[in-house]
Design an enzyme around this catalytic site. Sequence first.
Site, PDB file in Angstrom:
ATOM      1  N   ASP A 140      14.871  40.339  15.027  1.00 47.54           N
ATOM      2  CA  ASP A 140      15.287  39.349  14.043  1.00 47.54           C
ATOM      3  C   ASP A 140      14.326  39.366  12.852  1.00 47.54           C
ATOM      4  O   ASP A 140      13.173  39.782  12.967  1.00 47.54           O
ATOM      5  CB  ASP A 140      15.286  37.950  14.663  1.00 47.54           C
ATOM      6  N   LYS A 141      14.800  38.881  11.727  1.00 51.61           N
ATOM      7  CA  LYS A 141      13.998  38.856  10.502  1.00 51.61           C
ATOM      8  C   LYS A 141      12.633  38.224  10.738  1.00 51.61           C
ATOM      9  O   LYS A 141      11.596  38.772  10.330  1.00 51.61           O
ATOM     10  CB  LYS A 141      14.753  38.090   9.414  1.00 51.61           C
TER      11      LYS A 141
END
Length: 311
Positions: A140-141
């Site tokens: 995820d970011k």
Amino acid sequence: MSRLVELEVPLWDRGKRLDAWLAGEMEGISRSRIQQLLEAGAVTLAGGERPKANYRLRGGEKVLVTLPDPVSLEVKPEPIPLDILYEDEDVIVVNKPQGMVVHPAPGNESGTLVNALLYHCGDLSGINGILRPGIVHRLDKDTSGILVAAKNDAAHRGLAAQVKAHSMKRVYLALVHGNISEPCGRIEAPIGRHPVDRQRMAVTAKNSREAITHYRVLEHFDGFTLLEARLETGRTHQIRVHMAFLGHPVVGDLKYGPRRCPFDVPGQLLHAACLGFNHPVRGEYLEFTAPPPQPFLQVLEKLRRQKEGEG
């Protein structure tokens, strides 16, 4: 040239969604890529029918998938610094910083890990399409840590086979809310799209996939627990969803935890600390580790000072 793949659905897979089944059967091709192929009419049944992604398998039918010729990548290479842990002619292993998106998507067309990899490597495998070249697994970011990318299709297939077989070692560090009394545990709870908020995932029995996370308590603090979490499967947001499901969301995770974070951090305190796999071409086992980023370490230091003060 395009490649035709012919698959036969076993009777015991009757009732499954076609897109989910194909994603599990075709190594190295993501479910979203499968859905793109379905929309393009590249997936047919033996009689010529072009099914939709939500087609329910009957069992026994033949499914034909036409994989198109690799296309030139349209993602722009960008000179973004990379923390490279290992690199050879087949793979590259990097320590992704928190806040970096892995691959381009609407709203994040530049500044991604893929943009940086294309600039550094010049080329990556094309199995997962234009926007996700070389990407076998994702972070995820706002999750930091170790990720491996494939430079060619043979390496991509070899790495994807390990992901599918659950033989790739992926270990995370997570600081979660609350005190977990058990020293270790196994979470087996299926994950699918949230029934109302499509931007979130949830533990659900509807249109979900098997999800298994193993965890081990490393350290207790006042109101928080530091965990080591090992992925057996790799669903979207898996650790974040599973820990929230247990009532112990990851600190800083505003999507699945409290709306306000008790610490000044740029995102969830979740770090991919260890990655191990067999080299997809040469076969030898490789393992890499990386410490959490400074904001994570600073929170741990603060909590340890508090604990020492109480003692």
